[in-house]
Design an enzyme around this catalytic site. Structure first.
Site, PDB file in Angstrom:
ATOM      1  N   GLY A   1       0.807  -1.203   0.000  1.00 12.56           N
ATOM      2  CA  GLY A   1       0.000   0.000   0.000  1.00 12.56           C
ATOM      3  C   GLY A   1       0.846   1.261   0.000  1.00 12.56           C
ATOM      4  CB  VAL A   3       3.505   5.641   3.128  1.00 16.43           C
ATOM      5  CG1 VAL A   3       3.651   6.391   4.443  1.00 16.43           C
ATOM      6  CG2 VAL A   3       3.691   4.142   3.361  1.00 16.43           C
ATOM      7  CE  LYS A  18       3.119   0.376   5.860  1.00 18.23           C
ATOM      8  NZ  LYS A  18       3.794  -0.872   6.293  1.00 18.23           N
ATOM      9  CG  ASP A 115      11.436  -7.418   4.232  1.00 18.82           C
ATOM     10  OD1 ASP A 115      12.445  -7.833   3.618  1.00 18.82           O
ATOM     11  OD2 ASP A 115      10.526  -6.782   3.685  1.00 18.82           O
TER      12      ASP A 115
END
Length: 279
Positions: A1, A3, A18, A115
């Protein structure tokens, strides 16, 4: 998505919002994961989640606004634009290490980020590094087995054992952190695409080759033009290599990493037997 930057009307606080896209099949799951993972986390080197809402099918997360954006934009900016100086880079690396130690050992549960990379490290107004984007994070009780089987993350930062077991652990985060340290120190991505077709060079292999030849200094980002603390850069490269060791048991914990950075203990020497094993 996407921001967006926003302002809370009452406090006039700058925020980042977000907005998870409608067409994301993972959207709702990642939204809940992020809330559960970081809703109660409080640390100066983590991006703070302020709140969330779900309205008309849209999922929104509200964070502290990070005015300087993500670290990768500074590392890989155009050649004629200034990059971050060494002192700032070293400060960011230590900040991310401190945040990871909190996630792995100091919170109520163990949180594996899964991540860690330069694009997920955001910089506040004072250029402090804050680890963000917990959409892939997993948490579990201290002493328990994390039991993750789906391999997620980013190519170049994935520990070798993930391909065999799919089991994310604090040690797989440590591997990604090691690649991150090399990335920030060398100013190069973990996987470099060469001019020749389909040719790729792993950053860790390139650094190891330089180590074998005794030319550690050649690995430091050329943008710094030789203006850096040699002792700190050597320490960062050494920690980066230790953390990105192919065998999980040979990697330090984040507690040990912080002790290396703080000078409480000396990191082990990079003996040639270990380096040969890494290659």
């Amino acid at each position: 998505g996407k921001v967006y930057k926003g302002i809370l009307p009452t406090s006039q606080l700058d925020i980042a919002v977000k907005r998870l896209s409608h067409d994301s099949k993972q959207g709702a799951k990642e939204f809940i994961t992020e809330i559960v993972s970081i809703g109660h986390l409080r640390h100066r080197n983590l991006v703070q989640l302020l709140g969330y809402c779900r309205r008309k099918g849209e999922l929104l997360l509200v964070y502290d606004y990070m005015p300087n954006g993500s670290l990768d934009k500074f590392l890989y900016c155009e050649q004629n634009k200034p990059s971050l100086d060494w002192a700032t880079r070293f400060h960011i690396i230590k900040g991310v290490a401190c945040g990871l130690l909190y996630l792995h050992e100091k919170w109520d549960k163990v949180v594996i980020h899964r991540d860690i990379k330069a694009s997920n490290v955001l910089l506040d107004s004072e250029l402090n590094g804050r680890l963000g984007d917990f959409g892939l994070a997993k948490s579990y009780n201290h002493g328990a087995d994390p039991q993750t089987t789906r391999v997620v993350g980013t190519i170049g930062y994935l520990a070798p054992e993930l391909a065999r077991s799919g089991n994310a652990t604090p040690a797989t985060d440590v591997f990604a952190f090691g690649m991150f340290v090399l990335e920030v120190t060398c100013g190069q991505r973990p996987v470099n695409h060469q001019n020749t077709q389909d040719s790729q060079v792993m950053l860790v292999d390139w650094v190891l080759d330089k180590v074998h030849k005794g030319s550690f200094g050649d690995t430091v980002d050329a943008r710094l033009k030789g203006s850096y603390d040699g002792g700190e850069a050597y320490l960062a490269l050494k920690i980066g290599l230790l953390c990105s060791h192919p065998f999980a048991d040979a990697r330090p914990t984040m507690r040990q990493v912080m002790q290396y950075f703080d000078g409480e203990i000396q990191p082990p020497d990079l003996c040639f037997e270990v380096l040969a094993c890494m290659q």
